[in-house]
Design a protein around this motif. Structure first.
Motif, short mmCIF file in Angstrom:
data_model
loop_
_atom_site.label_atom_id
_atom_site.label_comp_id
_atom_site.label_asym_id
_atom_site.label_seq_id
_atom_site.Cartn_x
_atom_site.Cartn_y
_atom_site.Cartn_z
N VAL A 4 0.85 -1.19 0.00
CA VAL A 4 0.00 0.00 0.00
C VAL A 4 0.89 1.24 0.00
CG1 VAL A 4 -1.72 1.31 1.29
CG2 VAL A 4 -1.90 -1.19 1.14
N GLN A 20 -5.27 6.74 8.49
CA GLN A 20 -6.32 5.88 7.92
C GLN A 20 -5.76 4.91 6.89
OE1 GLN A 20 -9.90 7.88 6.66
NE2 GLN A 20 -10.09 8.98 8.58
N GLY A 21 -4.83 5.37 6.08
CA GLY A 21 -4.20 4.50 5.10
C GLY A 21 -3.41 3.39 5.77
N LEU A 24 -5.76 0.74 7.21
CA LEU A 24 -6.25 -0.12 6.13
C LEU A 24 -5.18 -1.14 5.73
CD1 LEU A 24 -8.35 -0.89 3.97
CD2 LEU A 24 -7.33 0.89 2.52
N LEU A 114 -2.15 -0.87 -4.13
CA LEU A 114 -3.16 0.12 -3.78
C LEU A 114 -2.48 1.45 -3.52
CD1 LEU A 114 -6.21 0.64 -2.96
CD2 LEU A 114 -5.47 0.17 -0.61
N VAL A 116 -3.20 5.08 -1.70
CA VAL A 116 -4.07 5.80 -0.78
C VAL A 116 -3.70 7.27 -0.84
CG1 VAL A 116 -4.72 6.13 1.65
CG2 VAL A 116 -4.29 3.82 0.77
N PRO A 144 -5.86 0.04 -8.03
CA PRO A 144 -6.94 0.71 -7.31
C PRO A 144 -6.43 1.89 -6.47
CG PRO A 144 -7.04 -1.68 -6.99
CD PRO A 144 -5.75 -1.37 -7.70
N VAL A 145 -7.30 2.85 -6.30
CA VAL A 145 -6.99 4.04 -5.49
C VAL A 145 -8.05 4.17 -4.40
CG1 VAL A 145 -6.73 6.55 -5.51
CG2 VAL A 145 -5.93 5.20 -7.47
N TYR A 146 -7.60 4.35 -3.18
CA TYR A 146 -8.49 4.55 -2.04
C TYR A 146 -8.38 6.02 -1.65
CZ TYR A 146 -10.45 3.78 2.66
OH TYR A 146 -11.21 3.82 3.80
N LEU A 147 -9.47 6.77 -1.82
CA LEU A 147 -9.47 8.20 -1.54
C LEU A 147 -10.07 8.48 -0.18
CD1 LEU A 147 -10.61 9.64 -4.99
CD2 LEU A 147 -8.30 9.57 -4.04
N ILE A 148 -9.40 9.30 0.59
CA ILE A 148 -9.87 9.70 1.90
C ILE A 148 -10.30 11.17 1.80
CG2 ILE A 148 -9.22 10.07 4.32
CD1 ILE A 148 -7.19 7.74 3.88
#
Length: 152
Positions: A4, A20-21, A24, A114, A116, A144-148
């Motif tokens: 990540v 948060q990243g 996860l 991933l 983030v 994939p991208v996880y946006l906060i």
């Protein structure tokens, strides 16, 4: 997901993104790398010839030590952010260049599973004229991208 990549800008809200990243990534049992990008730093050290009657940097004699110092500050920032997470396995990387391209390039180089990142609240006109780093990453990413969401 084994790796990540958490992209941090220089903003106090990055603490939320990092934490948060990291949470996860730990739930996924993944390695973590914090990435910070120093944008367009080389631009300030270019000694252009006079153009359009503008002599700019030739007369100002830009101190190239400033560039080196900015690199040191950025490196210290991302290393301090890693120490904040209190996990010696967290690695860091400091890149230079256009932010979205640097994020995507390093994600590929590091073989991230991933990405983030935080997304700041920008005005509609700002998004139309400049776009956002998050939207440019989303447009070109292969992972994939996880946006906060970060509201300022």
């Amino acid at each position: 997901m084994k790796k990540v990549l958490i992209a941090l800008d220089y903003n106090p809200n990055s603490e939320i993104v990092a934490e948060q990243g990291y949470r996860l990534a730990k739930k996924l049992g993944a390695q973590v790398c914090l990435l910070h990008v120093l944008s367009d730093i080389a631009y300030y050290g270019i000694n252009y010839p006079t153009f359009m009657g503008y002599e700019g940097y030739n007369e100002m004699q830009v101190d190239l030590n400033v560039i080196s110092e900015l690199r040191n500050v950025a490196k210290d920032y991302v290393e301090t952010a890693a120490r904040h997470l209190d996990d010696p396995r967290v690695t860091t990387h400091m890149a230079e260049g256009p932010t979205s391209a640097a994020i995507l390039d390093y994600a590929k180089e590091w073989d991230a599973d991933l990405i983030v990142m935080g997304t700041h609240s920008h005005s509609v006109i700002e998004k139309v004229l400049m776009g956002t780093t998050a939207s440019r990453v989303l447009e070109k990413t292969e992972v994939p991208v996880y946006l906060i969401p970060i509201k300022e």
